[in-house]
Design an enzyme around this catalytic site. Structure first.
Site, PDB file in Angstrom:
ATOM      1  N   THR A  53       0.844  -1.187   0.000  1.00  0.00           N
ATOM      2  CA  THR A  53       0.000   0.000   0.000  1.00  0.00           C
ATOM      3  C   THR A  53       0.882   1.241   0.000  1.00  0.00           C
ATOM      4  O   THR A  53       2.036   1.201   0.402  1.00  0.00           O
ATOM      5  CB  THR A  53      -0.922   0.027   1.228  1.00  0.00           C
ATOM      6  OG1 THR A  53      -0.116   0.011   2.420  1.00  0.00           O
ATOM      7  CG2 THR A  53      -1.866  -1.159   1.251  1.00  0.00           C
ATOM      8  N   VAL A 148       2.404  -6.380   7.872  1.00  0.00           N
ATOM      9  CA  VAL A 148       2.055  -5.070   8.416  1.00  0.00           C
ATOM     10  C   VAL A 148       3.289  -4.181   8.375  1.00  0.00           C
ATOM     11  O   VAL A 148       4.389  -4.604   8.698  1.00  0.00           O
ATOM     12  CB  VAL A 148       1.506  -5.174   9.854  1.00  0.00           C
ATOM     13  CG1 VAL A 148       0.167  -5.884   9.856  1.00  0.00           C
ATOM     14  CG2 VAL A 148       2.490  -5.865  10.794  1.00  0.00           C
ATOM     15  N   LYS A 149       3.098  -2.934   7.945  1.00  0.00           N
ATOM     16  CA  LYS A 149       4.208  -1.979   7.870  1.00  0.00           C
ATOM     17  C   LYS A 149       4.396  -1.295   9.215  1.00  0.00           C
ATOM     18  O   LYS A 149       3.436  -0.789   9.802  1.00  0.00           O
ATOM     19  CB  LYS A 149       3.909  -0.900   6.838  1.00  0.00           C
ATOM     20  CG  LYS A 149       4.107  -1.286   5.405  1.00  0.00           C
ATOM     21  CD  LYS A 149       4.012  -0.008   4.573  1.00  0.00           C
ATOM     22  CE  LYS A 149       3.943  -0.294   3.103  1.00  0.00           C
ATOM     23  NZ  LYS A 149       3.855   0.964   2.329  1.00  0.00           N
ATOM     24  N   ILE A 150       5.634  -1.247   9.663  1.00  0.00           N
ATOM     25  CA  ILE A 150       5.957  -0.573  10.916  1.00  0.00           C
ATOM     26  C   ILE A 150       7.194   0.290  10.690  1.00  0.00           C
ATOM     27  O   ILE A 150       8.252  -0.233  10.326  1.00  0.00           O
ATOM     28  CB  ILE A 150       6.219  -1.572  12.055  1.00  0.00           C
ATOM     29  CG1 ILE A 150       4.988  -2.469  12.278  1.00  0.00           C
ATOM     30  CG2 ILE A 150       6.566  -0.831  13.344  1.00  0.00           C
ATOM     31  CD1 ILE A 150       5.195  -3.536  13.344  1.00  0.00           C
TER      32      ILE A 150
END
Length: 385
Positions: A53, A148-150
């Site tokens: 995304t 998941v982006k962190i």
């Protein structure tokens, strides 16, 4: 004899890049890509291997793409907030895109076919809240190929570790220096050790760590432009590749670590380096990034214009990262002699990264505000309870 039908135009092929060990990803997903069939064609015909995304590219489709109209109108009709509407639209998109990549994910036994999703960047300095958001998103999307982006802030390192410890796939973002990359690798090892102790299957936990190459060159080249003379001019456009080469060297070193060998024996996969933000100077100029960041076990996320340019004009010259660390250090040394401290620049870029993400996140909410309610029916849940 009946004349055979003319062949349809052939979608460009990314497989030469794959044969060099680089997984091509799409940077920036939205619903229309999936519903139009374009994403499926890129996967089947071009060899696309993953996606991420990009909130900076999603505001326009949320505001204008008809693919979102019914859902957003229905949510507005039930007085769901802009934040809740963005959440519901994003979850729907991620399910669609993850489904598109499931075939690649299964064929490659989880090595490829990954889809990386942003979390709320306003939580980036709160590890517990970030982990809670990650768990909630993973449950809502409910697909095995989600990451998941962190952001790799000091607080984000703890969230990266704890998400991995829960068995979640993680994309660590905003790495600009070998120092921060080393901290991310430590968090990766810590998280895998927690996951192993908790009984999770390590082979099922994927992770990537990304260097935004375009941002590096934009910032350094801006500084070089203010320095007269041929020495400064000769260095323009070289810093991102140098940083990538040094990170790749560190990646190789860490794969020889005894701690990693123990995790590998338990089924763990290497955390791959991913190059992002390569759209600098227009799509036509970006084949140099794609061809200039090639080595085994890496990935490259390209915006759609860059990807389309790459499949038309890609000219590979083999591995451009392996064994090039001395040349990379020479580039940073030359910058230093001109008064540009790359370490200081990297720290500044790290500090600016999260505020930039927050601004893009705000624009997503603005994009859905004020849309008219037009449909009735049951509302889609804004969040899991």
């Amino acid at each position: 004899m009946k004349k055979p039908p003319a062949a349809s135009p052939r979608t460009g092929d990314l497989r030469p890049l794959i044969s060099e060990g680089v997984s091509p990803w799409l940077d920036g997903i939205h619903r229309g890509l999936a519903t139009s069939g374009l994403l499926g064609r890129l996967i089947e015909r071009s060899g696309l291997r993953g996606a991420t995304t990009n909130p900076a590219l999603l505001a326009g489709p949320l505001r204008h793409d008809p693919a979102y109209a019914d859902q957003l109108a229905r949510l507005a009709g039930h007085h769901v907030s802009a934040e809740g509407s963005v959440w519901a639209a994003t979850v729907h998109d991620l399910r669609l895109v993850c489904e598109e990549f499931l075939g690649v994910f299964r064929t490659t036994h989880g090595h490829d076919g990954l889809v990386s999703a942003d979390l709320d960047p306003r939580l980036a300095h709160d590890p517990a809240a970030t982990v809670a958001e990650a768990v909630e998103l993973a449950r809502a999307v409910d697909r095995p190929n989600l990451l998941v982006k962190i952001p790799a802030t000091p607080a984000g390192l703890a969230a990266i570790r704890d998400c991995l410890g829960l068995g979640l796939g993680v994309h660590a973002t905003g790495l600009y220096s070998v120092r921060r990359y080393g901290q991310v690798v430590d968090a990766y090892f810590d998280g895998l050790e927690q996951a192993l102790a908790a009984g999770h299957r390590l082979a099922g936990i994927a992770s990537v760590a990304s260097l935004p190459v375009g941002r590096v060159d934009r910032e350094i080249d801006r500084r070089l432009a203010a320095i007269p003379g041929p020495d400064a001019a000769a260095l323009r456009g070289l810093t991102a590749q140098a940083a990538a080469r040094l990170m790749y060297r560190a990646y190789e070193d860490r794969l020889g670590d005894g701690r990693w060998r123990t995790l590998r024996a338990s089924g763990a996969r290497p955390q791959r380096l991913l190059w992002t933000d390569s759209a600098l100077g227009g799509a036509a100029a970006q084949a140099r990034y794609v061809a200039g960041l090639v080595s085994w076990g890496t990935a490259h996320a390209m915006t759609r214009p860059v990807l389309e340019e790459a499949v038309r004009k890609l000219r590979l010259e083999g591995d451009t990262l392996l064994g090039r660390h001395e040349a990379a250090r020479a580039v940073l040394d030359r910058l230093g002699r001109l008064g540009i401290d790359y370490g200081a620049v990297a720290r500044r870029l790290e500090e600016e990264s999260v505020p930039g993400l927050v601004e893009h996140w705000r624009r997503l909410h603005t994009a859905v505000e004020g849309r008219p309610a037009g449909l009735s029916g049951d509302p889609e849940p804004a969040r899991l309870s």
